[in-house]
Write a protein that holds these residues in place. Structure first.
Motif, PDB file in Angstrom:
ATOM      1  N   CYS A   1       2.293  -1.457   4.124  1.00 25.75           N
ATOM      2  CA  CYS A   1       2.092  -2.808   3.598  1.00 25.75           C
ATOM      3  C   CYS A   1       2.899  -2.951   2.304  1.00 25.75           C
ATOM      4  N   THR A   2       2.689  -4.016   1.592  1.00 28.23           N
ATOM      5  CA  THR A   2       3.407  -4.229   0.338  1.00 28.23           C
ATOM      6  C   THR A   2       2.532  -3.813  -0.851  1.00 28.23           C
ATOM      7  N   ALA A   3       3.184  -3.629  -1.993  1.00 26.61           N
ATOM      8  CA  ALA A   3       2.443  -3.305  -3.215  1.00 26.61           C
ATOM      9  C   ALA A   3       1.489  -4.449  -3.566  1.00 26.61           C
ATOM     10  N   GLN A   4       1.887  -5.679  -3.264  1.00 24.12           N
ATOM     11  CA  GLN A   4       1.013  -6.826  -3.515  1.00 24.12           C
ATOM     12  C   GLN A   4      -0.234  -6.754  -2.625  1.00 24.12           C
ATOM     13  N   ASP A   5      -0.073  -6.314  -1.390  1.00 25.02           N
ATOM     14  CA  ASP A   5      -1.225  -6.129  -0.506  1.00 25.02           C
ATOM     15  C   ASP A   5      -2.166  -5.070  -1.081  1.00 25.02           C
ATOM     16  N   VAL A   6      -1.594  -3.987  -1.583  1.00 23.89           N
ATOM     17  CA  VAL A   6      -2.404  -2.920  -2.189  1.00 23.89           C
ATOM     18  C   VAL A   6      -3.192  -3.477  -3.367  1.00 23.89           C
TER      19      VAL A   6
END
Length: 68
Positions: free
Chosen positions: A44-49
């Motif tokens: 996933c993306t860092a924003q999702d994390v």
């Protein structure tokens, strides 16, 4: 709320979370991965994390406010 009830409430909230959220949270908060590393690991993306971390923390804090 007693300490035991806090722990039980948080445990129930933790178990109610999706497995993916628990895995991402553990990667960051327990294993010490940064958001980019966790994102690569979980596809996933860092924003999702970041969103998952916030969602989990809110769920755990809200568990303290729930009636017994």
């Amino acid at each position: 709320m007693t300490r035991d009830r806090h722990v039980q409430a948080r445990w129930r909230a933790w178990n109610a979370l999706p497995n993916r959220d628990r895995a991402i949270f553990a990667s960051v908060r327990i294993e010490g991965l940064d958001y980019d590393e966790a994102a690569r690991r979980h596809g996933c993306t860092a924003q999702d994390v970041e969103r998952v971390i916030v969602r989990v923390l809110v769920a755990l804090v809200d568990a303290d406010d729930a009636p017994p």
